[in-house]
Structures are given as C-alpha cells and as structure tokens.
Motif scaffolding. Structure first.
Motif, PDB file in Angstrom:
ATOM      1  N   ILE A  99      -5.805   1.249  -2.337  1.00 53.88           N
ATOM      2  CA  ILE A  99      -6.403   1.365  -0.994  1.00 53.88           C
ATOM      3  C   ILE A  99      -6.854  -0.010  -0.487  1.00 53.88           C
ATOM      4  CG2 ILE A  99      -8.325   2.437   0.320  1.00 53.88           C
ATOM      5  CD1 ILE A  99      -8.018   4.828  -1.632  1.00 53.88           C
TER       6      ILE A  99
ATOM      7  N   LEU B 250       1.060   3.907  -2.973  1.00 48.38           N
ATOM      8  CA  LEU B 250       0.674   5.288  -2.640  1.00 48.38           C
ATOM      9  C   LEU B 250       1.770   6.258  -3.073  1.00 48.38           C
ATOM     10  CD1 LEU B 250      -1.695   6.686  -1.049  1.00 48.38           C
ATOM     11  CD2 LEU B 250      -0.151   6.731   0.901  1.00 48.38           C
TER      12      LEU B 250
ATOM     13  N   PHE C  63       0.839  -1.208   0.000  1.00 46.01           N
ATOM     14  CA  PHE C  63       0.000   0.000   0.000  1.00 46.01           C
ATOM     15  C   PHE C  63       0.875   1.258   0.000  1.00 46.01           C
ATOM     16  CE2 PHE C  63      -1.834   3.294   2.825  1.00 46.01           C
ATOM     17  CZ  PHE C  63      -2.814   3.761   1.952  1.00 46.01           C
ATOM     18  N   CYS C  64       1.897   1.274   0.868  1.00 45.33           N
ATOM     19  CA  CYS C  64       2.774   2.455   0.971  1.00 45.33           C
ATOM     20  C   CYS C  64       3.517   2.694  -0.354  1.00 45.33           C
ATOM     21  CB  CYS C  64       3.780   2.283   2.103  1.00 45.33           C
ATOM     22  SG  CYS C  64       3.001   2.355   3.708  1.00 45.33           S
TER      23      CYS C  64
ATOM     24  N   PHE D 282      -5.473   9.365  -9.296  1.00 41.97           N
ATOM     25  CA  PHE D 282      -5.043   8.537  -8.157  1.00 41.97           C
ATOM     26  C   PHE D 282      -5.519   7.096  -8.362  1.00 41.97           C
ATOM     27  CE2 PHE D 282      -5.706   6.805  -3.855  1.00 41.97           C
ATOM     28  CZ  PHE D 282      -4.425   6.957  -3.368  1.00 41.97           C
TER      29      PHE D 282
ATOM     30  N   SER E  43       1.787   6.525  -6.840  1.00 39.71           N
ATOM     31  CA  SER E  43       0.647   7.308  -7.305  1.00 39.71           C
ATOM     32  C   SER E  43       0.860   8.795  -7.050  1.00 39.71           C
ATOM     33  CB  SER E  43      -0.610   6.817  -6.590  1.00 39.71           C
ATOM     34  OG  SER E  43      -1.716   6.949  -7.407  1.00 39.71           O
TER      35      SER E  43
END
Lengths: 210, 68
Positions: free
Chosen positions: A180, A151, A147-148, A175, A154
C-alpha cells in the motif's frame, strides 16, 4: 550551515551509488537464476510469496526470567523460505525475479535521474523546468504499476493458497500491507508533479511577461 | 490569442526601428521581439507607459482586440 545545494548534491551522489549497487545486484541475481536454469537444480530457496502468518503448534511455552515476565509464542508474521520440488519452479522464479529486478531497476533509475535533475536545477536557480515534472510523473506511474502488481500477487496468494502445513508449523497467507506504501508514493508523486507543472507554467508566463 | 499587438504598425508610422525603441525604452531587443511577434503572455503597465511615451501614442494604438 549546510545549504540546500550541498544537500541535493550529496543526495544526487548517493542516488548514483545506489543505482550502481542495484545494477550490480540485479544483474547478479539474473545471472544466478540463469545458471540455475541451465544446471536444472531442483531445489531452490524462494521467499517470493510475501508475508505469512506462522502458527507453531507447540505444546508448552517459552519463558523468560526478566522481570518475572512469561513470553507466550502464539503466532508470528514473516516471509518463509520455501523449498519446492517442481520442474516448473526454476522457470517461474526466473520470470518473477526478472520482473521484480526490472521494476526495481526502472524505479531506481528514475529516482537517480530525478535527483540529478533536481541537483542541476537547484544549481542553476531554475527549479521549475518541464523535465522535473515529467520525472515525477513517471515515478508516480511506476509506483502505481508496482502497487497494482503487488496487489495482484497478494490477491492471487490469498485466493490460491489456503494454508501450508509442515509438521507442527502452519503458514496462513495474509495480505501484504507494505504494498500500500507504493500507492501512497504514487499519489504523492502525482501531487508533487502537479505542483511542479503549475510552477513551470507560472515560470513560463513570467518569462513571457514584458 | 484575441489580443493583437500592433507595435510594428506604430513603429512604421513613427518611422522608428525596433533597435531605436529598445534603446529609448530600456527593454532588450529579445523582449521587444517577443512582444512584436505576439508571443508575449502579459505586458507590464510600466513597459506599456514607456512604449506609449516614446511612440507618442495611446495603449489602444498598440493593443487591439479581435473576437472570433
């Protein structure tokens, strides 16, 4: 009626196959990129920049006769395949793909190990063992790392690219919402890990009750 | 843990072996060893009652509390 043991035995086998397929695909991708690095082919298709809003500056509209409904093509969301001419391009894609393949393989390996552990634990009627807690915990950590990274990628894309225009097509970075899901997965795995940890502690206490 | 198990002391006083107590009470040797070594997390009233009956003692003779 299908028992829970049969379901987990089947799931465990499916995860084994998935892991083998992923391993072959992952190694194949890396070998392909190594060959590209060696041959120094300048043009390489890449759709690693995530989702874009694609605006087509086209005069007129597309129409359909079904139910006398007209369809207007305004914009769409997609991952465009970009052809970039750069000496650094192959190296960047190699590094990026290596990272993604590694993360996917780690993720799938952990899933396979988890299902194998659950399968053997259910077979032995001892679900609450410390190994399962640790595996859920590892999966939660890997999910949050994915996820990190997603992110960060993105945010970099939104920050560095304003828009890409090819003739009458404009690509606007958006995004990547899909990333997520990994955060929710990570939180979910952490909660399940906590439940298994409590279960394991209770089982240990029960075993030490005379 | 602050709870001390004095099972070995009571066994010595009553001149009874752990094996004999295990047979009389109906608890495995392994479980009695866990209790004797102080590794047990809890003890059932039924177990305590059986041990007290066989050793002819009170729960306080087997269990003791020592604070910090």
């Amino acid at each position: 009626m299908i028992s829970i043991k049969t379901i987990f035995s089947g799931l465990s086998k499916i995860m084994d196959w998935l892991w083998n397929i992923n391993l072959v695909l992952g190694i194949g991708s890396i070998i392909f990129l190594i060959i590209n690095l060696i041959t120094k082919k300048l043009e390489l298709t890449a759709n690693y920049l995530g989702n874009f809003k694609i605006i087509i500056h086209q005069v007129g509209n597309m129409s359909s006769e079904i139910n006398n409904t007209k369809i207007y093509l305004d914009n769409m969301i997609g991952s465009p395949a970009l052809l970039l001419n750069s000496n650094m391009h192959q190296t960047l894609i190699f590094g990026y793909t290596l990272f993604i393949v590694t993360v996917v393989l780690i993720y799938n390996y952990q899933l396979m190990k988890l299902f194998n552990s659950l399968n053997s634990a259910i077979k032995e009627n001892a679900l609450f063992i410390s190994g399962i807690t640790e595996k859920f915990n590892t999966l939660a950590k890997v999910s949050l790392i994915v996820f990190c990274c997603g992110l960060l990628l993105s945010i970099c894309k939104l920050w560095l690219i304003n828009s890409i225009t090819f003739g009458n097509i404009t690509l606007i970075p958006i995004f990547d919402n899909g990333i997520i899901n990994f955060a929710w997965l990570g939180i979910g795995f952490f909660i399940i890990s906590g439940i298994f940890k409590i279960g394991f502690e209770l089982k240990k206490e029960q075993d030490l009750t005379i | 843990m602050a709870i001390i198990v004095n099972l070995d002391v009571m066994l010595a006083i009553r001149k009874m072996s752990l094996t004999e107590l295990s047979e009389r009470v109906g608890i495995t040797m392994a479980n009695l060893s866990v209790l004797k070594s102080g590794k047990a997390k809890a003890i059932r009233f039924t177990t305590l009652e059986a041990i007290c009956r066989e050793l002819n003692c009170k729960p306080g003779d087997i269990l003791d509390y020592k604070g910090d």
